[in-house]
Write a protein that holds these residues in place. Structure first.
Motif, PDB file in Angstrom:
ATOM      1  N   ASN A   1       0.825  -1.210   0.000  1.00  0.00           N
ATOM      2  CA  ASN A   1       0.000   0.000   0.000  1.00  0.00           C
ATOM      3  C   ASN A   1       0.861   1.263   0.000  1.00  0.00           C
ATOM      4  O   ASN A   1       0.575   2.240   0.700  1.00  0.00           O
ATOM      5  CB  ASN A   1      -0.951   0.011   1.201  1.00  0.00           C
ATOM      6  N   ASN A   2       1.923   1.229  -0.791  1.00  0.00           N
ATOM      7  CA  ASN A   2       2.810   2.389  -0.951  1.00  0.00           C
ATOM      8  C   ASN A   2       2.809   2.844  -2.411  1.00  0.00           C
ATOM      9  O   ASN A   2       2.197   2.222  -3.278  1.00  0.00           O
ATOM     10  CB  ASN A   2       4.245   2.038  -0.523  1.00  0.00           C
ATOM     11  N   TYR A   3       3.521   3.963  -2.626  1.00  0.00           N
ATOM     12  CA  TYR A   3       3.595   4.539  -3.969  1.00  0.00           C
ATOM     13  C   TYR A   3       5.054   4.677  -4.388  1.00  0.00           C
ATOM     14  O   TYR A   3       5.964   4.754  -3.548  1.00  0.00           O
ATOM     15  CB  TYR A   3       2.920   5.908  -4.009  1.00  0.00           C
ATOM     16  N   VAL A   4       5.266   4.731  -5.731  1.00  0.00           N
ATOM     17  CA  VAL A   4       6.624   4.867  -6.261  1.00  0.00           C
ATOM     18  C   VAL A   4       6.654   5.985  -7.301  1.00  0.00           C
ATOM     19  O   VAL A   4       5.781   6.042  -8.180  1.00  0.00           O
ATOM     20  CB  VAL A   4       7.115   3.559  -6.922  1.00  0.00           C
ATOM     21  N   ASN A   5       7.641   6.888  -7.181  1.00  0.00           N
ATOM     22  CA  ASN A   5       7.885   7.929  -8.185  1.00  0.00           C
ATOM     23  C   ASN A   5       9.226   7.657  -8.857  1.00  0.00           C
ATOM     24  O   ASN A   5      10.201   7.286  -8.186  1.00  0.00           O
ATOM     25  CB  ASN A   5       7.920   9.313  -7.558  1.00  0.00           C
ATOM     26  N   ILE A   6       9.281   7.856 -10.154  1.00  0.00           N
ATOM     27  CA  ILE A   6      10.527   7.695 -10.910  1.00  0.00           C
ATOM     28  C   ILE A   6      10.907   9.046 -11.512  1.00  0.00           C
ATOM     29  O   ILE A   6      10.093   9.663 -12.207  1.00  0.00           O
ATOM     30  CB  ILE A   6      10.375   6.648 -12.040  1.00  0.00           C
TER      31      ILE A   6
END
Length: 502
Positions: free
Chosen positions: A381-386
């Motif tokens: 339940n996390n998010y990832v930014n690239i």
């Protein structure tokens, strides 16, 4: 007067003779006094000048010949201002006028023209002359040649300025510690080293505030010995605090010094934090390599029987008569696979592991791995930014770098609470490509930071302590360095791929 008395006819002859004798004695005493005074003025070092209220010289002692090489007679009737250096004239005139009109202290230093045409520095002090009506009739000026003293002062000032610039511009941190064991002075390099906005921000800081408890006792002992014995202290390593609370290692020397007329210690520091980190990194890599070599030695012997056991378990699980035990067989197969993956991680620690180096682009690797990283994040339940910057192609082993990225991102995801975001970034640092992985976890305790990357060290209940150890090993094989920055807002791992050996 005696002469008037002598000329009177009514004075008896014996009285007149007595008065003449007295007059002769007074004349002789006056002549001796004048001769004595002339001997003094002829041989005195200072010049004595009598001037009128306008500064016209009425008398000057012969000592002017020794100092300025003028004859006294050549200066009489001339203004004292005619010989003053143009740059000093206004100050001298104003001081003299104030002295004459208000009886203010008449002392001034100025340059005066020598008979040879050059200028000497003179120091002059005046005393007013009055008539019987208390009106100012002139002044007596006592003047001394201070050229040598002035030149010494200038030379000392220039020397102090040179040393001040050497201290200020020195790449080494330089400070002065008072006998009260507080900072009395610091140069710009010292402020930069200790992360103070300006050198003045270090003034008044105590030794206890700047020296880590691990080094404090020995540091205080050295300073006390230096103050008591007056001997310089040998080079030593100290663990210090920066003003922002971070720790650094410094190599320093201390020597006795008189600062502002009081005993003090001159301290020269050099930052060796990177050197200490390099020593730890070398020790860590040697430990990783040793474990890798041991794993390589026994891995083959372990994996062969494990493969055999796994095969028989699969075979037994497919038989109808063993169907009731299939769940147990699956558990055993999973445990064997887990053991096999641990052995594989051990083998990844060996420094002599062969690499398949190819010229590739790191951004493409990150883009290809994004779905896998995003999948891991979604499960937690996390998010990832690239955020990918412009990177040149360079040599690396694709499989190993994929493993490095996967280990770092999974480590970051596991440190975060649900709803937080991890950011994967690439950028250039000079000529070197850099990969960074930033999480929003609680950060790493500074006491544990030095142990990160050590084999078998983990803060996770189910961790093996090999994930980051493998990352450090992969980085070393690619001439890269890993640096961690941590705080309450999270931790960032920087992997810098050095394109030249430093």
């Amino acid at each position: 007067m005696i002469i008037e008395k002598i000329n009177k006819d009514d004075i008896p002859v014996f009285e007149r003779e007595k008065l003449l004798t007295r007059l002769e004695a007074e004349r002789q005493a006056l002549a001796e006094s004048e001769a004595h005074l002339r001997r003094i003025t002829d041989h005195m070092y200072d010049m004595i000048t009598q001037v009128d209220p306008k500064g016209i010289m009425q008398y000057i002692t012969p000592s002017v010949k020794k100092t300025l090489e003028y004859e006294s007679e050549d200066l009489l009737g001339k203004s004292i201002f005619d010989f003053v250096h143009p740059d000093d004239l206004n100050e001298v005139v104003c001081t003299f006028q104030l002295f004459i009109s208000a009886a203010a202290p008449g002392k001034v230093a100025f340059r005066y023209r020598h008979a040879g045409g050059h200028y000497l520095w003179l120091d002059s002090v005046g005393t007013l002359l009055f008539d019987e009506n208390k009106a100012v009739t002139g002044a007596v000026l006592s003047t001394r040649d201070i050229t040598k003293r002035r030149n010494l002062e200038n030379a000392l000032r220039e020397s102090e300025e040179r040393y001040r610039q050497l201290v200020e511009l020195s790449p080494d941190a330089i400070g002065v510690i008072s006998q009260d064991l507080v900072v009395a002075f610091a140069n710009k390099a010292g402020a930069k080293l200790l992360r103070a906005p300006e050198p003045v921000d270090l003034i008044g800081k105590s030794i206890e505030e700047l020296v880590h408890p691990d080094s404090l006792e020995y540091a205080l002992k050295q300073l006390r010995e230096m103050f008591e014995e007056g001997k310089a202290q040998p080079l030593s390593e100290k663990k210090l605090f920066r003003l922002d609370g971070t720790i650094l290692f410094a190599e320093l020397t201390a020597a006795p010094l008189i600062f502002q007329d009081k005993p003090a210690a001159l301290v020269v520091l050099r930052d060796i934090t990177e050197h200490k980190q390099m020593e730890k990194e070398i020790a860590r890599l040697e430990q990783l390599n040793l474990i890798g070599e041991m794993a390589a030695g026994i891995g083959h012997e372990l994996r062969n029987p494990m493969t055999t056991v796994r095969g028989f378990l699969q075979m037994l699980g497919s038989k109808e008569e063993c169907v009731n035990y299939k769940e147990y067989f699956n558990i055993m197969i999973e445990e064997l696979d887990r053991a096999n993956s641990i052995i594989k991680e051990y083998l990844s620690l060996a420094k002599d592991k062969s690499l398949d180096l190819k010229v590739q682009n790191l951004n493409k690797i990150v883009e290809n791995m994004y779905p896998l990283i995003q999948s891991d994040a979604m499960l937690a339940n996390n998010y990832v930014n690239i955020e990918l910057g412009d990177l040149p192609d360079f040599l690396f082993d694709k499989k190993e770098i994929c493993q490095l990225i996967l280990n770092l991102t999974r480590n970051g995801i596991e440190s975060m609470s649900p709803g937080q975001t991890m950011t994967v970034t690439t950028f250039m640092n000079g000529e070197d490509p850099v990969l960074s992985v930033k999480d929003e976890g609680e950060g790493i305790n500074h006491d544990l930071l030095e142990k990160i990357g050590t084999p078998f060290f983990t803060t996770k209940e189910s961790g093996t302590g090999l994930g980051l150890a493998v990352c450090y090993s992969i980085a070393a094989r690619h001439n890269a360095v890993i640096k961690l920055e941590t705080g309450p807002g999270g931790t960032t791992a920087f992997v810098r791929f050095r394109q030249s050996v430093t």
